[in-house]
Structures are given as structure tokens and as C-alpha cells.
Design a protein around this motif. Structure first.
Motif, PDB file in Angstrom:
ATOM      1  N   TYR A   1     -76.263 106.672-132.979  1.00  0.00           N
ATOM      2  CA  TYR A   1     -77.262 107.391-133.765  1.00  0.00           C
ATOM      3  C   TYR A   1     -77.427 108.837-133.295  1.00  0.00           C
ATOM      4  CZ  TYR A   1     -78.581 102.795-135.499  1.00  0.00           C
ATOM      5  OH  TYR A   1     -78.565 101.562-136.075  1.00  0.00           O
TER       6      TYR A   1
ATOM      7  N   PHE B   1     -75.591 112.910-132.816  1.00  0.00           N
ATOM      8  CA  PHE B   1     -74.580 113.871-133.241  1.00  0.00           C
ATOM      9  C   PHE B   1     -74.517 114.996-132.222  1.00  0.00           C
ATOM     10  CE2 PHE B   1     -75.884 111.766-137.080  1.00  0.00           C
ATOM     11  CZ  PHE B   1     -74.703 111.602-137.777  1.00  0.00           C
TER      12      PHE B   1
ATOM     13  N   ASP C   1     -80.530 113.473-132.531  1.00  0.00           N
ATOM     14  CA  ASP C   1     -80.569 112.227-133.301  1.00  0.00           C
ATOM     15  C   ASP C   1     -80.983 112.488-134.750  1.00  0.00           C
ATOM     16  OD1 ASP C   1     -83.234 112.835-132.960  1.00  0.00           O
ATOM     17  OD2 ASP C   1     -83.821 110.854-132.260  1.00  0.00           O
ATOM     18  N   GLY C   2     -80.986 113.748-135.151  1.00  0.00           N
ATOM     19  CA  GLY C   2     -81.413 114.074-136.517  1.00  0.00           C
ATOM     20  C   GLY C   2     -82.919 113.976-136.620  1.00  0.00           C
TER      21      GLY C   2
ATOM     22  N   SER D   1     -78.578 115.433-145.448  1.00  0.00           N
ATOM     23  CA  SER D   1     -78.127 116.827-145.325  1.00  0.00           C
ATOM     24  C   SER D   1     -79.156 117.828-145.831  1.00  0.00           C
ATOM     25  CB  SER D   1     -76.806 117.026-146.061  1.00  0.00           C
ATOM     26  OG  SER D   1     -76.965 116.769-147.442  1.00  0.00           O
TER      27      SER D   1
ATOM     28  N   TYR E   1     -80.480 111.325-141.422  1.00  0.00           N
ATOM     29  CA  TYR E   1     -79.308 112.205-141.418  1.00  0.00           C
ATOM     30  C   TYR E   1     -79.085 112.886-142.759  1.00  0.00           C
ATOM     31  CZ  TYR E   1     -78.794 108.787-137.739  1.00  0.00           C
ATOM     32  OH  TYR E   1     -79.043 107.962-136.691  1.00  0.00           O
TER      33      TYR E   1
ATOM     34  N   PHE F   1     -81.304 118.105-142.558  1.00  0.00           N
ATOM     35  CA  PHE F   1     -80.715 117.841-141.245  1.00  0.00           C
ATOM     36  C   PHE F   1     -80.679 119.085-140.356  1.00  0.00           C
ATOM     37  CE2 PHE F   1     -77.256 117.006-138.234  1.00  0.00           C
ATOM     38  CZ  PHE F   1     -77.670 115.792-137.720  1.00  0.00           C
TER      39      PHE F   1
END
Length: 130
Positions: free
Chosen positions: A14, A16, A45-46, A62, A60, A65
């Protein structure tokens, strides 16, 4: 002002990792800007949204984000500021302004901003941060 989105790659289940430096410049008030760079390699982790609400607000998405990554970064740096409470307040305002720049609908901006604002106020209260 040009607005670009953050570029990330998967890091963990989870999480990025920022793939390239993400520079930002957000106008807080008239003629008052905050700018900087979220460095390549920063992990996030968003949107930290409770799982029960993921059907309405996926962490997440977009659409928002980039604002979430910036907010996470500013909050992680808040611990190194003289006034943690003020650093959180500024991070939350930047988050709101960035959401608006991304053309996220007003209701989502309102919910996200007030959620993080209340969370940070409670966190500062219970930890005794000024």
C-alpha cells in the motif's frame, strides 16, 4: 502557474515511491507562496482514508493523489519545525489549496481538509505539541 502531477512507482503493498522530484508552488494567500520539492525516493501511502470509505474515496485516486503526496511530505517534515502545530496547519492549508488547483470538487475538498485539520488538532492536543 503550471501544475504537474507526481510520478510514483509501487514500493510496497500500500505504498508508493516518488519516481522523480516533484516540485510545487502553491499560493496560500494573495502574493504569499509556498514552494519546494518532494524528493525522488520519498515514500507515501496516498490518502490515509479509513478502508470503510474506500468505495467513496479510493486512497490512490489520480484526481487528488498529487495533493495527498505533498500533504504527506509536509506532515513528515512538521516534526522538524519549531512549532509542530503551525507546521501541520500550514500543511493542511497547502493540501486544501492543492486540491482546489487540481479541480477536485468542493465537497471532497471540504471533507478532506476538515478531516485532516481535526485529526492534526487532536494529535497536537494529546501529544501536548504547541
Amino acid at each position: 502557474m503550471s501544475l504537474k502531477r507526481v510520478v510514483v512507482k509501487p514500493y510496497d503493498r500500500y505504498k508508493f515511491e516518488v519516481y522523480e522530484d516533484f516540485s510545487y508552488q502553491i499560493e496560500l494567500k494573495e502574493n504569499e507562496f509556498i514552494s519546494g520539492v518532494v524528493p525522488k525516493g520519498y515514500t507515501t501511502d496516498g490518502a490515509s482514508i479509513p478502508r470503510i470509505f474506500w468505495c467513496f474515496y479510493p486512497p490512490y485516486k489520480s484526481e487528488y493523489f498529487s495533493a495527498c503526496v505533498l500533504h504527506d511530505y509536509l506532515c513528515s517534515r512538521a516534526m522538524h519545525e519549531t512549532s509542530i502545530k503551525e507546521a501541520y496547519k500550514r500543511a493542511d492549508l497547502v493540501f486544501y489549496k492543492h486540491l482546489r488547483l487540481l479541480n477536485v470538487n468542493f465537497v471532497t475538498c471540504f471533507i478532506f481538509y476538515h478531516w485532516v485539520d481535526k485529526f492534526h488538532k487532536l494529535k497536537c492536543y494529546f501529544k501536548g505539541w504547541k
